[in-house]
Design an enzyme around this catalytic site. Structure first.
Site, PDB file in Angstrom:
ATOM      1  CB  VAL A  63      12.120  -2.083 -41.700  1.00 35.48           C
ATOM      2  CG1 VAL A  63      12.487  -3.532 -41.937  1.00 35.48           C
ATOM      3  CG2 VAL A  63      13.047  -1.129 -42.446  1.00 35.48           C
ATOM      4  CB  SER A 141      27.679   2.325 -40.632  1.00 36.28           C
ATOM      5  OG  SER A 141      28.654   2.822 -41.525  1.00 36.28           O
ATOM      6  CE1 TYR A 154      23.891   3.580 -44.384  1.00 36.68           C
ATOM      7  CE2 TYR A 154      26.043   4.250 -43.569  1.00 36.68           C
ATOM      8  CZ  TYR A 154      25.151   3.251 -43.920  1.00 36.68           C
ATOM      9  OH  TYR A 154      25.527   1.937 -43.803  1.00 36.68           O
ATOM     10  CB  ALA A 155      26.894   9.896 -40.611  1.00 35.29           C
ATOM     11  CB  ALA A 156      22.086  11.590 -38.780  1.00 35.84           C
ATOM     12  CB  SER A 157      20.249   6.759 -39.907  1.00 39.52           C
ATOM     13  OG  SER A 157      21.205   6.130 -40.746  1.00 39.52           O
ATOM     14  CE  LYS A 158      23.204   1.954 -41.139  1.00 34.96           C
ATOM     15  NZ  LYS A 158      22.477   0.700 -40.903  1.00 34.96           N
ATOM     16  CB  ILE A 187      30.769  -4.961 -46.192  1.00 33.85           C
ATOM     17  CG1 ILE A 187      31.053  -4.639 -44.706  1.00 33.85           C
ATOM     18  CG2 ILE A 187      30.636  -6.471 -46.420  1.00 33.85           C
ATOM     19  CD1 ILE A 187      32.353  -5.147 -44.150  1.00 33.85           C
TER      20      ILE A 187
END
Ligand code: CAA
Ligand code: NAI
Length: 246
Positions: A63, A141, A154-158, A187
């Protein structure tokens, strides 16, 4: 059936939440494109759906690569004729405390979780605009909204996914396209399996329902946002997290 004859691309469908969603969408009548860069697991999952009598194909995609994404869209249209639904579900983590995080890991997570969502959405939107119909579902997220130790990248991307969701809801609403996001809590998939046991134990105590979620909990949220039942829902972030974030 809630998705009868709809054509749905689900990215990251070889495992976890994406795989469960492919099964749920197929059972609801959709023609499903399982898009992932894990060829063996993805092809096997699509074959199992076909063996059960559903319409499904696997498409290998990265992607974060524009050409690869263009190939995914071409293959979908040549196989099923159109695209009604895109679930931007593919995602990765490369967790580390801020001071230990490499620039490479920072950028790779943004490439997949942020640029990947941009590229896939940009590639499907012309088809949706032409037909005046489309459903785009992005995966944020709890980490993107609430922050999480060890997840700067990850937090920045989400968090960015939420910003893009709202922007596209404003840009595309008048074209008959609905854009929404789901923000899962923790999850039970391979992604959470990497979290140290002691972190999980203390985490579960902070979740009001006192348990991790299952892939089907998120698949059902995607289903609602992909179906006609959510016709007037646009630009929302649906939190499916057992109440962890209130
Ligand atoms: N809350 C508070 N403190 C935490 C913490 C947490 N969740 N996780 C770690 N810490 C603390 C540790 O207790 C430790 O404290 P001290 O220095 O006082 O001992 C300090 O932070 C450093 O932790 P580690 O010793 O574990 O450091 P490390 O460099 O070996 O590993 C880490 C750091 C990779 C971030 C590791 O702690 C880890 O994997 N944590 C879990 C990260 C996480 O929750 N990821 C979610 C993955 S699932 C997902 O991403 C899906 C989603 O959308 C939610
Ligand atoms: P998973 O790791 O089980 O599955 C992710 C899938 O994405 C894998 O099949 C992987 O091959 C694929 N993928 C990764 N990079 C790709 C790329 N560049 N191109 C194509 N495919 C790629 O993870 P899980 O848990 O099913 O996650 C699905 C989504 O849900 C992700 O976006 C994740 O960030 C998000 N999420 C997950 C949570 C959890 O607790 N499991 C919580 C919140 C959000």
């Amino acid at each position: 059936m809630r998705l009868e004859n709809r054509v749905a691309i689900i990215t990251g469908a070889a495992n976890g939440i994406g795989l469960e969603s492919a099964k749920v969408f197929a059972r609801e009548g959709a023609k499903v494109v399982l898009a992932d860069f894990q060829e063996e697991a993805g092809s096997q999952a699509a074959q199992e759906l076909v063996n059960e009598g559903y319409e499904a194909i696997f498409v290998k995609v990265d992607v974060s690569d524009k050409e690869s994404v263009a190939g995914m869209v071409e293959k979908t249209v040549s196989e099923f004729g159109t695209i009604d639904i895109l679930v931007n579900n593919a995602g990765i983590t490369r967790d580390a405390m801020l001071v230990k995080m490499s620039e490479e890991d920072f950028k790779r997570v943004l490439d997949v979780n942020l640029t990947g969502v941009f590229l896939c959405t940009q590639a499907v939107v012309p088809t949706m605009v032409e037909k005046g119909y489309g459903k785009i579902i992005n995966t944020s997220s709890v980490s993107g909204v609430y922050g999480n130790v060890g997840q700067t990248n990850y937090a920045a991307s989400k968090a960015a996914v939420v910003g893009m969701t709202k922007t596209w809801a404003k840009e595309l609403g008048r074209k008959g396209i609905r854009v929404n996001a789901v923000a899962p809590g923790f999850i039970e998939t391979n992604m959470v399996a990497t979290v140290p046991e002691k972190v999980i134990e203390s985490l579960v105590k902070t979740i009001p329902v006192m348990a991790l979620g299952k892939p089907t909990d998120i698949a059902n949220a995607y289903l609602y946002l992909a179906s006609e039942e959510s016709h007037y829902v646009n630009g929302t972030v649906l939190h499916v997290d057992g109440g962890i974030m209130m």
